[in-house]
Design a protein around this motif. Structure first.
Motif, PDB file in Angstrom:
ATOM      1  N   LEU A   4      10.809   5.519  28.918  1.00  0.00           N
ATOM      2  CA  LEU A   4      11.255   5.681  30.050  1.00  0.00           C
ATOM      3  C   LEU A   4      12.874   4.550  29.775  1.00  0.00           C
ATOM      4  CD1 LEU A   4      10.680   4.520  32.614  1.00  0.00           C
ATOM      5  CD2 LEU A   4      10.244   2.545  32.642  1.00  0.00           C
ATOM      6  N   TYR A   5      13.588   3.915  28.437  1.00  0.00           N
ATOM      7  CA  TYR A   5      14.257   3.445  28.820  1.00  0.00           C
ATOM      8  C   TYR A   5      15.663   4.672  28.624  1.00  0.00           C
ATOM      9  CZ  TYR A   5      18.059   2.195  25.406  1.00  0.00           C
ATOM     10  OH  TYR A   5      19.824   2.584  24.981  1.00  0.00           O
ATOM     11  N   GLU A   6      15.242   5.995  27.309  1.00  0.00           N
ATOM     12  CA  GLU A   6      16.060   6.912  28.035  1.00  0.00           C
ATOM     13  C   GLU A   6      16.353   7.419  29.031  1.00  0.00           C
ATOM     14  OE1 GLU A   6      14.586   8.887  24.663  1.00  0.00           O
ATOM     15  OE2 GLU A   6      14.818   8.044  23.213  1.00  0.00           O
ATOM     16  N   ARG A  19      16.665  13.926  29.790  1.00  0.00           N
ATOM     17  CA  ARG A  19      17.362  12.428  31.296  1.00  0.00           C
ATOM     18  C   ARG A  19      16.728  12.888  32.535  1.00  0.00           C
ATOM     19  NH1 ARG A  19      22.690  14.098  28.259  1.00  0.00           N
ATOM     20  NH2 ARG A  19      22.577  13.358  26.894  1.00  0.00           N
ATOM     21  N   ARG A  20      15.896  14.461  32.357  1.00  0.00           N
ATOM     22  CA  ARG A  20      15.745  14.767  34.570  1.00  0.00           C
ATOM     23  C   ARG A  20      14.367  14.168  34.613  1.00  0.00           C
ATOM     24  NH1 ARG A  20      14.873  21.173  35.847  1.00  0.00           N
ATOM     25  NH2 ARG A  20      13.752  20.368  38.231  1.00  0.00           N
ATOM     26  N   LEU A  21      14.573  13.222  35.945  1.00  0.00           N
ATOM     27  CA  LEU A  21      13.508  12.788  36.541  1.00  0.00           C
ATOM     28  C   LEU A  21      12.466  12.950  37.555  1.00  0.00           C
ATOM     29  CD1 LEU A  21      15.565   9.361  37.989  1.00  0.00           C
ATOM     30  CD2 LEU A  21      14.564   9.887  34.932  1.00  0.00           C
ATOM     31  N   ARG A  22      11.677  13.149  37.341  1.00  0.00           N
ATOM     32  CA  ARG A  22      10.791  13.995  38.400  1.00  0.00           C
ATOM     33  C   ARG A  22      10.856  14.319  39.689  1.00  0.00           C
ATOM     34  NH1 ARG A  22       5.745  12.011  39.663  1.00  0.00           N
ATOM     35  NH2 ARG A  22       6.243   9.797  39.153  1.00  0.00           N
ATOM     36  N   ARG A  31       0.187  18.703  36.612  1.00  0.00           N
ATOM     37  CA  ARG A  31       0.511  17.911  37.783  1.00  0.00           C
ATOM     38  C   ARG A  31       1.142  15.957  36.663  1.00  0.00           C
ATOM     39  NH1 ARG A  31      -2.255  14.384  42.126  1.00  0.00           N
ATOM     40  NH2 ARG A  31      -1.912  12.516  41.771  1.00  0.00           N
ATOM     41  N   ASP A  32       1.826  15.520  37.176  1.00  0.00           N
ATOM     42  CA  ASP A  32       2.814  14.399  36.385  1.00  0.00           C
ATOM     43  C   ASP A  32       2.570  13.518  37.202  1.00  0.00           C
ATOM     44  OD1 ASP A  32       3.667  13.047  34.273  1.00  0.00           O
ATOM     45  OD2 ASP A  32       4.981  14.365  33.839  1.00  0.00           O
ATOM     46  N   LEU A  33       1.628  12.111  37.525  1.00  0.00           N
ATOM     47  CA  LEU A  33       1.314  11.788  38.363  1.00  0.00           C
ATOM     48  C   LEU A  33       1.656  12.143  39.685  1.00  0.00           C
ATOM     49  CD1 LEU A  33       3.256   8.570  36.886  1.00  0.00           C
ATOM     50  CD2 LEU A  33       1.388   9.091  36.397  1.00  0.00           C
ATOM     51  N   ARG A  68      13.525   6.028  41.867  1.00  0.00           N
ATOM     52  CA  ARG A  68      14.468   5.647  40.370  1.00  0.00           C
ATOM     53  C   ARG A  68      13.534   5.593  40.016  1.00  0.00           C
ATOM     54  NH1 ARG A  68      18.383   5.380  36.880  1.00  0.00           N
ATOM     55  NH2 ARG A  68      19.425   6.743  35.513  1.00  0.00           N
ATOM     56  N   LEU A  69      13.358   4.978  39.265  1.00  0.00           N
ATOM     57  CA  LEU A  69      12.161   3.879  38.637  1.00  0.00           C
ATOM     58  C   LEU A  69      10.801   5.060  38.260  1.00  0.00           C
ATOM     59  CD1 LEU A  69      11.254   1.779  36.832  1.00  0.00           C
ATOM     60  CD2 LEU A  69      10.835   0.498  38.524  1.00  0.00           C
ATOM     61  N   LEU A  70      10.405   5.104  39.691  1.00  0.00           N
ATOM     62  CA  LEU A  70       8.706   6.069  39.268  1.00  0.00           C
ATOM     63  C   LEU A  70       9.232   7.292  38.964  1.00  0.00           C
ATOM     64  CD1 LEU A  70       6.084   6.220  40.568  1.00  0.00           C
ATOM     65  CD2 LEU A  70       7.016   6.421  42.574  1.00  0.00           C
ATOM     66  N   ARG A  71      10.140   7.979  39.683  1.00  0.00           N
ATOM     67  CA  ARG A  71      10.758   9.512  39.437  1.00  0.00           C
ATOM     68  C   ARG A  71      10.890   9.695  37.855  1.00  0.00           C
ATOM     69  NH1 ARG A  71      14.955   9.749  44.298  1.00  0.00           N
ATOM     70  NH2 ARG A  71      13.361  10.535  45.621  1.00  0.00           N
ATOM     71  N   ALA A  72      11.374   7.795  37.465  1.00  0.00           N
ATOM     72  CA  ALA A  72      11.635   8.034  35.762  1.00  0.00           C
ATOM     73  C   ALA A  72      10.243   7.974  34.256  1.00  0.00           C
ATOM     74  CB  ALA A  72      12.178   7.105  35.157  1.00  0.00           C
TER      75      ALA A  72
END
Length: 651
Positions: free
Chosen positions: A251-253, A262-265, A498-500, A549-553
């Motif tokens: 999550l930090y990365e 680096r790419r977010l969901r 699926r991812d979450l 953004r936090l959720l997408r990470a």
């Protein structure tokens, strides 16, 4: 105003507010010991220094040229001298008064330049964390600051907007208040108060900090409970994270744009698909499992014109379907106008959830406003005796009557059922009742441990009971040719990993006051506010919100129990909202990485589906009169439409 720093030398300041970042001196072997045990001292120091630097940058961005706010680093090190703030983290050997013969072999810590010359260093006082926080408030507020905010130094990418929000809440204080920034691990990344509150309640607030189980998942709850018991208001900022263990590093990365992930969901953010319009919190019922119970029944709801603008902004971002929900949407006089704006003016599909009466006249108005684009979902929790004990006397018969009226008008009503403990044995009889009334589809919901149900935990079933109930329900539904909405949604995940879910990635919710959230279940919870449409445009919230953004990470495989699970790509970790609130209720670390509470029911189902798929026995996932052309099971809610069988892809 004269401020005392760690050298006890007075400094003049005209600032009325202080922002202090609590930190340890960035020194090899003394920071992030849990990280160091997995990664080594040097890597732990690098990560800690990076986190601290990013926090200082966030404060700098939030404060800018504001001369009313002083920027401080409160360091847990007795040798720190505030006169040498050109560099934070200087060698102990270079610190005036240091006994060079005492530990001449101590390594030189990493150097960390503050982002500007406006920073000063002060020392923390006290043997324990809670005592040190209390002393910082006492020291700083006692020197004349009107408001003080303390924040930790290990939250990656801390949004400057959250710090600005904390200062605004303290500036606008008209009563005793404390501001808390909740962290997903159950602690807090920020705490702030003002001089009036500290002057009136200082001993109680100090005791709250000393007695709290800081460093555990109970820390935030302990402080909040104690503060509220002192008649002090608590205001929450949105949820954020801090980095303590190796499990936190992915999550930090992602949040800092490092590493290979680096790419977010959800990226690229091509379209906003489904939007939940939580049009009111008003409701005439008091169901014991209502997640909406804590939310305010405030008269300042969005006006008709404001809701129309919300709908228009969503359509401009690609929204194809809206879900109207409450409370009870029929409590709004303009409900049919809003539906008309969705289905006629904007030519989009709509679904409406409701749990109140719907007579023939109301059903006819829904059909007229829906223009063939509307699907009603009615709540029925069990057969008559059970349902009415939950939703009130007469609700069962009134709802079945509404189903008949809606079915006659061609609206294809769906029954929405929460899988509560007393509901489970009634499911076979319930599906027969609703099929007779005219429904051809049922959607199942597992309880969310938010709101009223927290005080009625006996309503939450265990996995064994859920599995047995699902088997009985599946058999009964097959006998009468009634579709269980969730089953095809689950099965089609086998073809699309699926991812979450897509809450916050393709779907969002808007509460009655214009605040934006990733998921409708979180509406009203300040920990999940993603934006405010009375102050921002939906496009800006959708693309730039730190909360989204936090959720997408976050990813399902970040969970320890999901990382090696053989069905994780199909299950996707299921509902992060249910996971979060279940963890909160149990006093465990929460957030999207919390353990899904119904895994012992869902995992066997997916194991069964995968086995059937492998054996070529899965069969059709389509129900009567519906097409098999379901859209991708990327997770979250699937858009409603004639070619879509399952209205939802979650439970």
């Amino acid at each position: 105003m004269v401020v005392m720093d760690s050298t006890q030398a007075p400094r003049e300041t005209t600032a009325s507010r202080a922002i202090a970042v609590t930190a340890r001196l960035p020194e090899l072997g003394s920071v992030k010991t849990r990280l160091a045990s997995a990664l080594g001292d040097e890597e732990a120091l690098r990560i800690y220094t990076d986190l601290l630097r990013r926090t200082l940058d966030a404060v700098e961005e939030a404060v800018g040229e504001d001369a009313t706010a002083d920027r401080l680093v409160a360091v847990l090190d007795p040798d720190v001298c505030a006169d040498r703030t050109g560099i934070l983290g200087q060698s102990r050997e270079d610190t005036p008064g240091h006994d060079r013969g005492h530990d001449r072999t101590a390594p030189t810590p990493a150097l960390l330049k503050p982002p500007s010359d406006g920073w000063r260093t002060i020392a923390q006082r006290g043997p324990a964390h809670g005592e040190r926080l209390g002393n910082l408030f006492s020291d700083l507020l006692g020197t004349g600051y009107r408001a003080v905010v303390l924040l930790n130094g290990d939250s990656p990418g801390l949004p400057p907007a959250y710090l600005d929000q904390a200062l605004t809440l303290l500036d606008e204080a008209d009563s005793a208040r404390v501001v808390l920034g909740p962290a997903v691990d159950g602690g807090f990344y920020l705490i702030g108060t003002d001089t009036a509150t500290w002057g009136a309640h200082g001993p109680d607030l100090r005791r709250a900090l000393i007695d709290a189980r800081l460093g555990t998942a109970e820390a935030l709850a302990d402080v909040e409970t104690a503060v509220r018991s002192s008649s002090v208001d608590v205001h929450h900022l949105p949820l954020w994270v801090d980095i303590d263990t190796a499990a936190d590093l992915p999550l930090y990365e992602r949040l800092t744009g490092q590493g290979d992930s680096r790419r977010l969901r959800g990226e690229p953010l091509e379209a906003l698909r489904d939007v939940y319009l939580h049009v009111t919190n008003r409701c005439g019922r008091s169901c014991p499992h209502c997640y909406n119970r804590p939310n305010p029944r405030d008269p300042d709801e969005l006006t008709t014109d404001e809701w129309r603008k919300v709908i228009d902004q969503c359509v401009a971002l690609g929204t194809s379907s809206f879900v109207v929900i409450g409370g009870d949407p029929f409590c709004r006089d303009d409900l049919f106008d809003l539906i008309d704006h969705i289905t006629d003016v904007r030519e989009r599909n709509a679904r409406i959830f409701f749990n109140g009466p719907c007579d023939k006249e109301t059903a006819a108005r829904l059909a007229e406003a829906g223009r063939g684009r509307l699907r009603p979902l009615l709540s029925v929790d069990g057969t008559r005796e059970v349902n009415d004990s939950i939703r009130g006397a007469g609700n069962h018969d009134a709802t079945l009557s509404a189903i008949r009226d809606l079915a006659v008008l061609g609206l294809r009503p769906v029954v929405n059922t929460v899988l509560l403990t007393p509901v489970l044995p009634t499911l076979p009889d319930l599906v027969r009742e609703i099929k007779t009334a005219g429904a051809t589809q049922i959607h199942l919901i597992l309880p969310h441990e938010r709101g009223a149900i927290v005080e009625n935990a006996d309503l939450i079933p265990d996995g064994a009971s859920l599995r047995a109930a699902m088997e009985a329900l599946t058999t009964a539904a097959a006998e009468i040719d009634l579709a269980i909405d969730n089953v095809p949604a689950w099965r089609r995940r086998l073809q699309a990993p699926r991812d979450l879910c897509t809450a916050g990635c393709r779907d969002v919710a808007v509460d009655p006051f214009g605040r934006v959230y990733a998921c409708t279940i979180t509406c009203g919870d300040p920990a999940f506010v993603a934006g405010d449409l009375r102050r921002e445009r939906m496009e800006d919230v959708w693309r730039d919100s730190p909360a989204l953004r936090l959720l997408r990470a976050c990813r399902a495989r970040d969970r320890e129990e999901c990382a090696s699970c053989p069905v994780v790509d199909a299950c996707g970790g299921e509902c992060w909202v249910q996971a979060h609130y279940a963890a909160r209720a149990a006093g465990r670390p929460a957030g999207p990485r919390a353990q899904f509470p119904y895994c012992d029911m869902v995992r066997p189902l997916f194991e069964q589906f995968i086995a059937e798929e492998a054996a070529g026995r899965a069969g059709s996932v389509c129900g009567p009169d519906d097409s098999c052309e379901a859209e991708s099971a990327g997770g979250g809610q699937a858009a409603a439409g004639e070619a879509t069988y399952a209205l939802f892809d979650c439970i």
